[in-house]
Scaffold this motif. Structure first.
Motif, PDB file in Angstrom:
ATOM      1  N   TYR A  24       0.816  -1.368  -0.034  1.00 29.29           N
ATOM      2  CA  TYR A  24      -0.117  -0.037  -0.087  1.00 29.29           C
ATOM      3  C   TYR A  24       0.889   1.306  -0.096  1.00 29.29           C
ATOM      4  N   GLN A  25       0.227   2.597  -0.386  1.00 32.34           N
ATOM      5  CA  GLN A  25       0.894   3.789  -0.136  1.00 32.34           C
ATOM      6  C   GLN A  25       0.075   4.265   0.978  1.00 32.34           C
ATOM      7  N   MET A  26       0.701   5.160   1.830  1.00 30.54           N
ATOM      8  CA  MET A  26      -0.194   5.622   2.917  1.00 30.54           C
ATOM      9  C   MET A  26       0.606   7.071   3.119  1.00 30.54           C
ATOM     10  N   ARG A  27      -0.538   7.808   3.435  1.00 32.21           N
ATOM     11  CA  ARG A  27      -0.286   9.397   3.783  1.00 32.21           C
ATOM     12  C   ARG A  27      -0.838   9.666   5.063  1.00 32.21           C
ATOM     13  N   LEU A  28      -0.083  10.285   5.693  1.00 33.54           N
ATOM     14  CA  LEU A  28      -0.833  10.747   7.321  1.00 33.54           C
ATOM     15  C   LEU A  28      -0.934  12.362   7.088  1.00 33.54           C
ATOM     16  N   SER A  29      -1.878  12.851   7.576  1.00 28.94           N
ATOM     17  CA  SER A  29      -2.184  14.161   7.812  1.00 28.94           C
ATOM     18  C   SER A  29      -1.280  14.989   8.716  1.00 28.94           C
ATOM     19  N   ASN A  30      -0.928  16.059   8.142  1.00 33.89           N
ATOM     20  CA  ASN A  30      -0.041  16.877   8.943  1.00 33.89           C
ATOM     21  C   ASN A  30      -0.968  17.645   9.903  1.00 33.89           C
ATOM     22  N   GLY A  31      -2.179  18.024   9.555  1.00 32.75           N
ATOM     23  CA  GLY A  31      -3.039  18.671  10.370  1.00 32.75           C
ATOM     24  C   GLY A  31      -3.783  17.812  11.234  1.00 32.75           C
ATOM     25  N   ARG A  32      -4.728  18.760  11.722  1.00 31.23           N
ATOM     26  CA  ARG A  32      -5.754  18.010  12.607  1.00 31.23           C
ATOM     27  C   ARG A  32      -7.278  18.374  12.179  1.00 31.23           C
ATOM     28  N   PHE A  33      -8.107  17.494  12.287  1.00 32.16           N
ATOM     29  CA  PHE A  33      -9.571  17.794  11.949  1.00 32.16           C
ATOM     30  C   PHE A  33     -10.471  18.236  13.041  1.00 32.16           C
ATOM     31  N   GLU A  34     -11.308  19.032  13.145  1.00 29.06           N
ATOM     32  CA  GLU A  34     -12.112  19.057  14.270  1.00 29.06           C
ATOM     33  C   GLU A  34     -13.374  18.391  14.051  1.00 29.06           C
ATOM     34  N   ARG A  35     -13.564  17.675  15.082  1.00 28.40           N
ATOM     35  CA  ARG A  35     -14.535  16.625  15.316  1.00 28.40           C
ATOM     36  C   ARG A  35     -16.047  17.386  14.848  1.00 28.40           C
TER      37      ARG A  35
END
Length: 116
Positions: A24-35
């Motif tokens: 697989y290729q995987m990307r992680l977010s650098n930011g955050r998401f507000e619930r």
């Protein structure tokens, strides 16, 4: 922060991915998401999917919304996983310790190549 492999293994336990991280290729977010923002967005998207009679997607969004509504934190992290015929978008706790919810789909190779 956890390594990509640790995060992948956590996700793999949640959704039973059949291959290993190298498949697989995987990307992680650098930011955050507000619930709260995600809850609003996915309620709208679920309504659109239902009106378009895309019931499989609407059901996935219902499950994602349950996870988001049950999560007591304010912020989440994101990860995308791409495989030969697979795409998954995952929301994890801010400390990368728990999968809160996800959307996944089988894709063909043309769509995969457009994603990367």
């Amino acid at each position: 922060m956890k390594t990509k492999e640790e995060i992948f293994n956590l996700i793999k336990k949640t959704v039973n991915l059949s291959e290993e991280i190298n498949d697989y290729q995987m990307r992680l977010s650098n930011g955050r998401f507000e619930r709260e923002n995600l809850i609003g967005i996915y309620k709208i998207r679920k309504g659109i999917a239902t009106r378009q009679e895309n019931f499989k997607l609407a059901e996935q969004m219902s499950l994602l919304l349950i996870g988001l509504e049950d999560y007591t934190g304010i912020l989440l992290k994101g990860a995308n996983i791409y495989g030969k015929n697979y795409f998954g978008m995952y929301y994890l706790s801010e400390d990368w310790e728990k999968v809160i919810g996800y959307l996944e789909s089988e894709i063909d190779e043309d769509k995969f190549n457009k994603l990367i």
